[in-house]
Design a protein around this motif. Structure first.
Motif, PDB file in Angstrom:
ATOM      1  N   UNK A   1       0.838  -1.193   0.000  1.00  0.00           N
ATOM      2  CA  UNK A   1       0.000   0.000   0.000  1.00  0.00           C
ATOM      3  C   UNK A   1       0.869   1.236   0.000  1.00  0.00           C
ATOM      4  N   UNK A   2       0.246   2.400  -0.019  1.00  0.00           N
ATOM      5  CA  UNK A   2       0.979   3.658  -0.044  1.00  0.00           C
ATOM      6  C   UNK A   2       1.626   3.916   1.304  1.00  0.00           C
ATOM      7  N   UNK A   3       2.456   4.963   1.353  1.00  0.00           N
ATOM      8  CA  UNK A   3       3.041   5.371   2.623  1.00  0.00           C
ATOM      9  C   UNK A   3       1.927   5.675   3.616  1.00  0.00           C
ATOM     10  N   UNK A   4       2.185   5.471   4.911  1.00  0.00           N
ATOM     11  CA  UNK A   4       1.133   5.683   5.909  1.00  0.00           C
ATOM     12  C   UNK A   4       0.455   7.047   5.760  1.00  0.00           C
ATOM     13  N   UNK A   5      -0.867   7.045   5.829  1.00  0.00           N
ATOM     14  CA  UNK A   5      -1.623   8.289   5.674  1.00  0.00           C
ATOM     15  C   UNK A   5      -1.438   9.170   6.901  1.00  0.00           C
ATOM     16  N   UNK A   6      -1.429  10.482   6.671  1.00  0.00           N
ATOM     17  CA  UNK A   6      -1.301  11.448   7.765  1.00  0.00           C
ATOM     18  C   UNK A   6      -2.265  12.597   7.535  1.00  0.00           C
TER      19      UNK A   6
ATOM     20  N   UNK B   1      17.219  11.840  14.940  1.00  0.00           N
ATOM     21  CA  UNK B   1      16.309  11.158  15.866  1.00  0.00           C
ATOM     22  C   UNK B   1      14.916  11.773  15.945  1.00  0.00           C
ATOM     23  N   UNK B   2      14.749  12.968  15.365  1.00  0.00           N
ATOM     24  CA  UNK B   2      13.462  13.663  15.438  1.00  0.00           C
ATOM     25  C   UNK B   2      12.807  13.799  14.071  1.00  0.00           C
ATOM     26  N   UNK B   3      13.219  12.968  13.103  1.00  0.00           N
ATOM     27  CA  UNK B   3      12.748  13.134  11.739  1.00  0.00           C
ATOM     28  C   UNK B   3      11.284  12.775  11.540  1.00  0.00           C
ATOM     29  N   UNK B   4      10.662  12.159  12.501  1.00  0.00           N
ATOM     30  CA  UNK B   4       9.220  11.920  12.471  1.00  0.00           C
ATOM     31  C   UNK B   4       8.643  12.404  13.785  1.00  0.00           C
ATOM     32  N   UNK B   5       7.559  13.179  13.713  1.00  0.00           N
ATOM     33  CA  UNK B   5       6.951  13.689  14.932  1.00  0.00           C
ATOM     34  C   UNK B   5       5.762  14.575  14.633  1.00  0.00           C
ATOM     35  N   UNK B   6       5.309  15.268  15.646  1.00  0.00           N
ATOM     36  CA  UNK B   6       4.180  16.194  15.538  1.00  0.00           C
ATOM     37  C   UNK B   6       4.614  17.549  16.076  1.00  0.00           C
ATOM     38  N   UNK B   7       4.254  18.601  15.375  1.00  0.00           N
ATOM     39  CA  UNK B   7       4.651  19.928  15.821  1.00  0.00           C
ATOM     40  C   UNK B   7       3.789  21.009  15.195  1.00  0.00           C
TER      41      UNK B   7
ATOM     42  N   UNK C   1      -0.495  20.855  14.950  1.00  0.00           N
ATOM     43  CA  UNK C   1      -0.706  19.404  14.855  1.00  0.00           C
ATOM     44  C   UNK C   1      -0.286  18.862  13.492  1.00  0.00           C
ATOM     45  N   UNK C   2       0.868  19.308  13.044  1.00  0.00           N
ATOM     46  CA  UNK C   2       1.424  18.816  11.794  1.00  0.00           C
ATOM     47  C   UNK C   2       2.198  17.533  12.052  1.00  0.00           C
ATOM     48  N   UNK C   3       1.778  16.449  11.410  1.00  0.00           N
ATOM     49  CA  UNK C   3       2.497  15.178  11.489  1.00  0.00           C
ATOM     50  C   UNK C   3       3.526  15.176  10.350  1.00  0.00           C
ATOM     51  N   UNK C   4       4.752  15.463  10.692  1.00  0.00           N
ATOM     52  CA  UNK C   4       5.791  15.680   9.687  1.00  0.00           C
ATOM     53  C   UNK C   4       6.745  14.491   9.616  1.00  0.00           C
ATOM     54  N   UNK C   5       7.509  14.457   8.528  1.00  0.00           N
ATOM     55  CA  UNK C   5       8.544  13.442   8.346  1.00  0.00           C
ATOM     56  C   UNK C   5       9.685  14.043   7.550  1.00  0.00           C
ATOM     57  N   UNK C   6      10.889  13.539   7.810  1.00  0.00           N
ATOM     58  CA  UNK C   6      12.002  13.897   6.957  1.00  0.00           C
ATOM     59  C   UNK C   6      11.700  13.544   5.516  1.00  0.00           C
ATOM     60  N   UNK C   7      12.069  14.421   4.595  1.00  0.00           N
ATOM     61  CA  UNK C   7      11.782  14.206   3.186  1.00  0.00           C
ATOM     62  C   UNK C   7      10.447  14.741   2.724  1.00  0.00           C
ATOM     63  N   UNK C   8       9.611  15.202   3.649  1.00  0.00           N
ATOM     64  CA  UNK C   8       8.334  15.806   3.255  1.00  0.00           C
ATOM     65  C   UNK C   8       8.573  17.090   2.462  1.00  0.00           C
ATOM     66  N   UNK C   9       7.731  17.328   1.474  1.00  0.00           N
ATOM     67  CA  UNK C   9       7.651  18.630   0.804  1.00  0.00           C
ATOM     68  C   UNK C   9       6.255  19.162   1.048  1.00  0.00           C
ATOM     69  N   UNK C  10       6.186  20.274   1.765  1.00  0.00           N
ATOM     70  CA  UNK C  10       4.913  20.886   2.146  1.00  0.00           C
ATOM     71  C   UNK C  10       4.689  22.157   1.336  1.00  0.00           C
TER      72      UNK C  10
END
Length: 316
Positions: free
Chosen positions: A18-23, A281-287, A302-311
């Motif tokens: 399936x696709x990457x986990x939905x956020x 160590x913080x490349x995935x989180x909420x902020x 309440x942004x669920x972010x990840x390293x490599x995201x383009x917003x």
């Protein structure tokens, strides 16, 4: 460290089903690209049939000795009482890398082992194992024996089973070793390996000879000698080892990502793009993402972010 015994035929897929986990993304932002490859908080009870959509269970333990259970306190991977060495694991069906970061909060039981040996294991192993039988991986483990415990980092090599581990780093065996560590691993599988416990680098080298080609799979594992034992894993994720990129803001705007662990800031370039270099160590989180320019401040909570995201930021 206990060897990871692998039955090759059990692993028949290396693509996440399936696709990457939905956020959820706050209003006013669009996720143009996701850098999140895998994510499992293991925060609720999960039946085996659901876990088997994403993991294969196997190991060297005899039938009925190895077990896995998704509980509200994490993913438990265990072996029941037995003679000799026995191990069991949950390995990801997905493969990722090389330019990714692997993370899990891993725990051994709080009580030290008196007689026998118990070991909690997180390994990042080449997915080529299923093609050529080589068992090459990097490993972080919590080992307990004779009333004391230690944490270790190693690099292992083998064929089909019984890999030999080169111990790269080890804490002293002691009675007050923490039973739980947030473990982050970044490796290219060839020469570079860095391991964090929380935000502390415990091992880093760029001169190894690991022969562990990408893509990789994660093994959440337990090993025991002469005893029943259990490892517990929470907050498991794999993300691109890359910044969070924010586009669509005014040139010169101040962009910041605020989390419980701190703040990362950057100024937008002439193209209206800001590059937020979040620690590994913080490349995935909420902020909370803030964008400040001459027209004011916009906040995206309440942004669920990840390293490599383009917003992409929507116009006002």
């Amino acid at each position: 460290m206990g060897a990871i015994a692998l039955v090759i035929l059990t692993i028949v897929l290396t693509t996440w089903p399936g696709a990457a986990p939905a956020r959820s993304i706050p209003a006013g932002l669009t996720l143009a690209r996701s850098g999140l490859a895998m994510a499992d908080p293991f925060a609720t009870s999960v039946p085996d049939r659901q876990l088997l959509d994403h993991y294969v269970f196997n190991g060297s333990a005899a039938p009925g000795v190895g077990w896995v259970k998704g509980t509200g306190r994490g993913l438990d991977v265990g072996v029941r009482p037995h003679a000799g060495w026995a191990g069991w694991f949950a390995v990801t069906l997905a493969a990722a890398g090389p330019d990714v970061v692997w993370h899990a909060v891993m725990s051994r039981p709080p009580a030290h082992v008196g007689s026998g040996v118990g070991e909690a294991v997180l390994a990042v192993q080449s997915a080529s194992t299923q093609r050529n039988g080589t068992i090459n991986y990097v490993v972080v483990s919590a080992l307990s024996s004779r009333g004391k415990s230690t944490w270790q980092v190693g690099s292992a090599h083998g064929y089909l089973a019984d890999a030999v581990t080169d111990r790269l780093w080890q804490e002293p065996l002691r009675t007050d070793t923490p039973p739980t560590e947030p473990v982050t691993v970044e490796t290219d599988g060839h020469h570079s390996l860095t391991v964090w416990f929380g935000d502390r680098v415990v091992y880093s080298s760029h001169h190894l000879h690991m022969n562990d080609p990408a893509p990789f799979q994660a093994y959440l594992e337990v090993q025991g000698r002469g005893i029943g034992y259990v490892s517990t894993f929470k907050d498991f994720w794999v993300a691109d080892a890359a910044p969070v990129t924010v586009r669509g803001v005014r040139p010169g705007a101040r962009v910041a990502l605020h989390t419980d662990l701190g703040e990362v800031t950057a100024d937008a370039d002439s193209a209206g793009q800001a590059t937020l270099r979040v620690p590994s160590p913080e490349l995935v989180g909420t902020g909370t993402l803030t964008v400040a320019d001459r027209s004011g401040v916009r906040r995206f909570r309440d942004l669920h972010y990840s390293g490599g995201d383009i917003l992409q930021v929507a116009p006002r």
